[in-house]
Scaffold this motif. Structure first.
Motif, PDB file in Angstrom:
ATOM      1  N   LEU A  69       0.834  -1.211   0.000  1.00 25.22           N
ATOM      2  CA  LEU A  69       0.000   0.000   0.000  1.00 25.22           C
ATOM      3  C   LEU A  69       0.864   1.255   0.000  1.00 25.22           C
ATOM      4  O   LEU A  69       0.584   2.212  -0.737  1.00 25.22           O
ATOM      5  CB  LEU A  69      -0.903  -0.007   1.237  1.00 25.22           C
ATOM      6  N   LEU A  70       1.913   1.244   0.796  1.00 24.52           N
ATOM      7  CA  LEU A  70       2.801   2.398   0.856  1.00 24.52           C
ATOM      8  C   LEU A  70       3.488   2.638  -0.482  1.00 24.52           C
ATOM      9  O   LEU A  70       3.577   3.782  -0.953  1.00 24.52           O
ATOM     10  CB  LEU A  70       3.846   2.184   1.959  1.00 24.52           C
ATOM     11  N   ALA A  71       3.954   1.578  -1.124  1.00 26.98           N
ATOM     12  CA  ALA A  71       4.622   1.713  -2.424  1.00 26.98           C
ATOM     13  C   ALA A  71       3.664   2.258  -3.473  1.00 26.98           C
ATOM     14  O   ALA A  71       4.028   3.125  -4.284  1.00 26.98           O
ATOM     15  CB  ALA A  71       5.185   0.360  -2.863  1.00 26.98           C
ATOM     16  N   GLY A  72       2.426   1.752  -3.475  1.00 29.55           N
ATOM     17  CA  GLY A  72       1.448   2.244  -4.441  1.00 29.55           C
ATOM     18  C   GLY A  72       1.111   3.710  -4.229  1.00 29.55           C
ATOM     19  O   GLY A  72       0.990   4.476  -5.195  1.00 29.55           O
ATOM     20  N   LEU A  73       0.966   4.120  -2.971  1.00 25.61           N
ATOM     21  CA  LEU A  73       0.670   5.528  -2.693  1.00 25.61           C
ATOM     22  C   LEU A  73       1.829   6.439  -3.112  1.00 25.61           C
ATOM     23  O   LEU A  73       1.611   7.515  -3.673  1.00 25.61           O
ATOM     24  CB  LEU A  73       0.377   5.703  -1.208  1.00 25.61           C
ATOM     25  N   LEU A  74       3.054   5.996  -2.832  1.00 24.24           N
ATOM     26  CA  LEU A  74       4.212   6.820  -3.192  1.00 24.24           C
ATOM     27  C   LEU A  74       4.353   6.953  -4.704  1.00 24.24           C
ATOM     28  O   LEU A  74       4.648   8.038  -5.218  1.00 24.24           O
ATOM     29  CB  LEU A  74       5.487   6.223  -2.591  1.00 24.24           C
ATOM     30  N   ALA A  75       4.145   5.840  -5.419  1.00 27.81           N
ATOM     31  CA  ALA A  75       4.292   5.888  -6.877  1.00 27.81           C
ATOM     32  C   ALA A  75       3.128   6.616  -7.538  1.00 27.81           C
ATOM     33  O   ALA A  75       3.288   7.212  -8.607  1.00 27.81           O
ATOM     34  CB  ALA A  75       4.401   4.470  -7.435  1.00 27.81           C
ATOM     35  N   GLY A  76       1.953   6.582  -6.907  1.00 29.61           N
ATOM     36  CA  GLY A  76       0.772   7.169  -7.520  1.00 29.61           C
ATOM     37  C   GLY A  76       0.474   8.581  -7.078  1.00 29.61           C
ATOM     38  O   GLY A  76       1.093   9.544  -7.550  1.00 29.61           O
ATOM     39  N   PRO A  77      -0.454   8.761  -6.130  1.00 30.40           N
ATOM     40  CA  PRO A  77      -0.893  10.118  -5.800  1.00 30.40           C
ATOM     41  C   PRO A  77       0.165  10.993  -5.142  1.00 30.40           C
ATOM     42  O   PRO A  77       0.095  12.216  -5.245  1.00 30.40           O
ATOM     43  CB  PRO A  77      -2.070   9.865  -4.846  1.00 30.40           C
ATOM     44  N   VAL A  78       1.159  10.419  -4.474  1.00 30.95           N
ATOM     45  CA  VAL A  78       2.160  11.239  -3.784  1.00 30.95           C
ATOM     46  C   VAL A  78       3.125  11.886  -4.777  1.00 30.95           C
ATOM     47  O   VAL A  78       3.361  13.098  -4.746  1.00 30.95           O
ATOM     48  CB  VAL A  78       2.936  10.404  -2.744  1.00 30.95           C
ATOM     49  N   THR A  79       3.718  11.065  -5.665  1.00 28.87           N
ATOM     50  CA  THR A  79       4.713  11.596  -6.608  1.00 28.87           C
ATOM     51  C   THR A  79       4.158  11.824  -8.005  1.00 28.87           C
ATOM     52  O   THR A  79       4.737  12.576  -8.789  1.00 28.87           O
ATOM     53  CB  THR A  79       5.908  10.638  -6.706  1.00 28.87           C
ATOM     54  N   GLY A  80       3.066  11.141  -8.344  1.00 30.63           N
ATOM     55  CA  GLY A  80       2.508  11.285  -9.679  1.00 30.63           C
ATOM     56  C   GLY A  80       3.281  10.561 -10.761  1.00 30.63           C
ATOM     57  O   GLY A  80       3.012  10.747 -11.948  1.00 30.63           O
ATOM     58  N   VAL A  81       4.241   9.731 -10.383  1.00 24.34           N
ATOM     59  CA  VAL A  81       5.018   8.988 -11.379  1.00 24.34           C
ATOM     60  C   VAL A  81       4.133   8.013 -12.140  1.00 24.34           C
ATOM     61  O   VAL A  81       4.292   7.812 -13.344  1.00 24.34           O
ATOM     62  CB  VAL A  81       6.181   8.237 -10.693  1.00 24.34           C
ATOM     63  N   PHE A  82       3.169   7.425 -11.449  1.00 19.91           N
ATOM     64  CA  PHE A  82       2.348   6.371 -12.052  1.00 19.91           C
ATOM     65  C   PHE A  82       0.879   6.647 -11.792  1.00 19.91           C
ATOM     66  O   PHE A  82       0.456   6.873 -10.659  1.00 19.91           O
ATOM     67  CB  PHE A  82       2.752   5.016 -11.460  1.00 19.91           C
ATOM     68  N   ASP A  83       0.104   6.656 -12.857  1.00 19.34           N
ATOM     69  CA  ASP A  83      -1.345   6.798 -12.782  1.00 19.34           C
ATOM     70  C   ASP A  83      -1.944   5.671 -13.617  1.00 19.34           C
ATOM     71  O   ASP A  83      -1.819   5.669 -14.842  1.00 19.34           O
ATOM     72  CB  ASP A  83      -1.789   8.154 -13.327  1.00 19.34           C
ATOM     73  N   PRO A  84      -2.567   4.655 -13.002  1.00 18.81           N
ATOM     74  CA  PRO A  84      -3.053   3.498 -13.763  1.00 18.81           C
ATOM     75  C   PRO A  84      -3.968   3.860 -14.920  1.00 18.81           C
ATOM     76  O   PRO A  84      -3.826   3.327 -16.030  1.00 18.81           O
ATOM     77  CB  PRO A  84      -3.789   2.675 -12.703  1.00 18.81           C
ATOM     78  N   GLU A  85      -4.914   4.777 -14.677  1.00 17.45           N
ATOM     79  CA  GLU A  85      -5.859   5.115 -15.737  1.00 17.45           C
ATOM     80  C   GLU A  85      -5.168   5.835 -16.883  1.00 17.45           C
ATOM     81  O   GLU A  85      -5.496   5.643 -18.051  1.00 17.45           O
ATOM     82  CB  GLU A  85      -6.991   5.967 -15.169  1.00 17.45           C
ATOM     83  N   ARG A  86      -4.168   6.664 -16.556  1.00 24.49           N
ATOM     84  CA  ARG A  86      -3.443   7.401 -17.583  1.00 24.49           C
ATOM     85  C   ARG A  86      -2.444   6.519 -18.324  1.00 24.49           C
ATOM     86  O   ARG A  86      -2.351   6.568 -19.562  1.00 24.49           O
ATOM     87  CB  ARG A  86      -2.712   8.569 -16.934  1.00 24.49           C
ATOM     88  N   ASP A  87      -1.718   5.690 -17.582  1.00 22.79           N
ATOM     89  CA  ASP A  87      -0.600   4.958 -18.168  1.00 22.79           C
ATOM     90  C   ASP A  87      -0.983   3.600 -18.741  1.00 22.79           C
ATOM     91  O   ASP A  87      -0.350   3.130 -19.688  1.00 22.79           O
ATOM     92  CB  ASP A  87       0.497   4.763 -17.116  1.00 22.79           C
TER      93      ASP A  87
END
Length: 649
Positions: free
Chosen positions: A41-59
């Motif tokens: 959960l922490l890794a997903g939050l950091l990669a997604g909404p926290v840093t914006g590196v990864f957005d599932p719907e966008r990428d």
């Protein structure tokens, strides 16, 4: 925003990132001995909404939600594969009550917590309350693996989690149909017909898929190399067809299909189950990363203090009341009821299904349907963190662990293995000796060592041995082929690094050498069965030696150059056997497990008795020493096995 500043990833790169984060989190959790779900959960939050590196719907695009649905289906199917009715035994009554009483009662208590805790409307509370029946097999399985609970409470939690998952989705469908009737022109009769037809067809499809697979496999209608691909194809077809008949009924179908196959006693069942377990580890990792990365912080911002009140009401009131009422008047001890009552982590199924029904409620004009997704994520995060860090300590405090520290399972009762078991017992290491010949267990029984009379690979062993209480397996019979079979069969469950066997007598000859994938690791200088037992007959004894600041590894080796080092017990009481290439911990407080020749043992005994305060060997008393060295007529060399040993199956 960070999402706008970061460039979009290609779908291939995005999927690779999900795999790396998910598997990396699980590996790191294993190294740190932490709950893997928390790190994912922490890794997903950091990669997604926290840093914006990864957005599932966008990428990844619009297919990421269907991918999550398929992944959840595979996860539930794999969970169904673990539900063999033989594993229930004395937990049958509790499981029945948790399903038939606990599920409806959990629906009611969850809906009340949503209505009065979170402040949702009755429509949203009824739909989301149905989904909250699920307790999350994706979370329960890793927690049970880490906590090492005793068999019955573990079975209760596992069966409840898997069986109630599809029921939660169907409860949400039922509540949603009621909302449809109230807000559209659909009648109650039409809704009941649709729901009944969908559930009935889904059940038949799942059962047909399971029986079809077992029929084809039993009659060799599918070649060995195609069994797993065929299983996957049938699983996806069953899930898709059931969902076409009734939304989310595919979860029920795949669970039923898994249970049918699990109880069919297929010869290829173990291979299928292990492959599915590996696939599930990847899927659970991926789904958690995707769901955490897709979280919208703005949606969470719409929540207020009532979200915390809702979580507290679920954890402290709704879950305990549901379980305690469902298990009332059963023969289960109150400690087991309490453990199950205060253990209710939610997982990916809750988040995935809640988001879907939240959107549907919004489409019907139920405004607070938008809060269902954020509330689901908050509940999952809170319960995962809470139970991830408290289940083990809570079970320990209640005395419901399979073992305080992982023990040793010794396969084969003989002179050497009984002596080792006695030494480990004196060192407070849990040990169990198994053998299908009752006479070979006499020595261990006389010494008060727990034993199991039977084949360790039998179904009886699976039901009667608390496997969760053991970390290490040592195969020490006089049959090299059987030792290799045991080590190979148990390696996937215990880990190959924790499986040992005495060296094979003819392993040095090329025509008798086996592939590295077969058998376990050698130890004790690659000594064979006969070599180890001959040492015992020559007067060698087992010793446990505690290292200190003044008495380290160098002093120990200088004092006993002929000793055979078998392993060590760390400061937490966990034992590790060593091969030639293994690193030995030498910190103060570590205890070495070794065999000493008679002259060294006698000299050390004399020194220890002359100066009891002297650091070094923990000398057994005279009674223990006599038991460890007295010859046993039943354990001569070579050891006979009247009638031979039958291979499992």
């Amino acid at each position: 925003m960070a999402t706008e500043l970061a460039g979009a990833l290609s779908p291939v790169t995005a999927i690779a990132l999900v795999g790396a984060l998910g598997v990396g989190s699980q590996w790191l959790a294993w190294r740190l001995r932490m709950p893997a779900i928390v790190l994912m959960l922490l890794a997903g939050l950091l990669a997604g909404p926290v840093t914006g590196v990864f957005d599932p719907e966008r990428d990844i695009g619009p297919i990421y939600k269907p991918l999550i649905s398929l992944a959840v289906a595979v996860i539930l199917f794999e969970g169904g594969l673990t539900l063999n009715f033989h594993t229930l035994r004395d937990a049958t009554q509790g499981v029945r009550r948790l399903i038939f009483i606990g599920a409806p009662l959990g629906w009611l208590t969850s809906a009340l917590a949503l209505r009065w805790g979170a402040g949702l409307s009755w429509e949203s509370s009824a739909v989301f309350g149905g989904i909250m029946i699920v307790t999350g097999p994706t979370v329960i399985a890793p927690l049970l693996r880490t906590a090492r609970l005793s068999r019955r409470p573990a079975a209760l939690l596992q069966w409840e989690a898997i069986a109630n998952d599809p029921l939660g989705a169907l409860a949400a469908v039922l509540a949603f149909e009621a909302v449809l009737v109230l807000r559209t022109a659909e009648t109650w009769f039409e809704a009941a017909v649709d729901l009944g037809t969908g559930i009935g067809v889904a059940t038949l499809i799942g059962a047909a898929g399971g029986y079809g697979v077992t029929w084809a496999y039993r009659r060799a209608r599918v070649p060995e190399f195609m069994k797993v691909p065929v299983l996957f194809a049938v699983l996806l077809v069953v899930f898709a067809v059931a969902n076409e008949v009734l939304h989310e009924s595919g979860l029920l179908s795949v669970t039923i299909m898994g249970i049918v196959i699990a109880n069919a006693n297929l010869p290829a069942y173990e291979e299928l189950r292990r492959f599915k377990e590996h696939a599930t580890v990847l899927l659970v990792s991926g789904v958690f990363i995707l769901l955490a990365a897709s979280l919208d912080f703005s949606a969470l911002a719409a929540l207020d203090w009532r979200a915390a009140l809702f979580v507290a009401a679920v954890v402290l009131i709704a879950r305990p009341v549901t379980v305690l009422v469902a298990l009332a008047s059963t023969t289960l001890p109150w400690k087991e009821r309490a453990l199950v009552a205060f253990t209710g982590p939610r997982g990916v199924v809750l988040v995935a299904v809640a988001g879907l029904f939240g959107d549907r409620l919004l489409g019907l004009g139920v405004a607070d349907g938008a809060l269902i997704g954020p509330l689901a994520f908050v509940l999952v995060a809170a319960t995962v963190v809470l139970h991830g860090f408290t289940l083990g300590p809570f079970a320990r405090a209640m005395g419901l662990l399979a073992a305080e520290s992982p023990g040793v399972l010794i396969v084969g009762g003989n002179y050497w293995s009984s002596g080792l078991a006695e030494a480990l017992k004196r060192a407070d290491v849990d040990v169990l000796v198994t053998d299908p010949n009752r006479g070979h267990l006499r020595r261990a029984r006389d010494a008060g060592i727990p034993t199991f009379f039977g084949d360790v690979l039998s179904e009886a062993a699976e039901l009667r041995i608390e496997i969760a209480g053991f970390k290490t397996v040592i195969a020490t019979t006089d049959n090299d082929a059987y030792n290799t079979l045991v080590a190979t069969e148990l390696a996937p469950e215990f880990g190959r690094e924790n499986i040992y066997q005495v060296a094979r007598e003819k392993a040095a000859f090329a025509r008798h050498a086996l592939p590295a994938s077969l058998g376990g690791r050698n130890f004790a200088g690659e000594a064979t069965y006969n070599e180890l037992n001959r040492l015992m007959w020559k007067g060698w004894t087992f010793r446990i030696t505690r290292l200190t600041e003044e008495y380290g590894m160098a002093e120990w080796r200088a004092k006993r150059p002929e000793a055979k080092l078998l392993g060590f017990i760390d400061t937490d009481g966990e034992i590790f056997f060593v091969s030639e290439d293994d690193e030995v911990k030498t910190d103060p407080g570590v205890r070495l497990v070794s065999m000493l020749p008679p002259e060294e043992a006698q000299r050390d005994d004399a020194e220890k008795k002359a100066d009891p305060a002297k650091e070094g060997d923990i000398v057994p008393d005279d009674k223990d020493k006599a038991a460890a060295t007295a010859p046993d007529a039943m354990a001569g060399i070579p050891e006979g096995r009247p009638g031979g040993r039958h291979m499992p199956g």
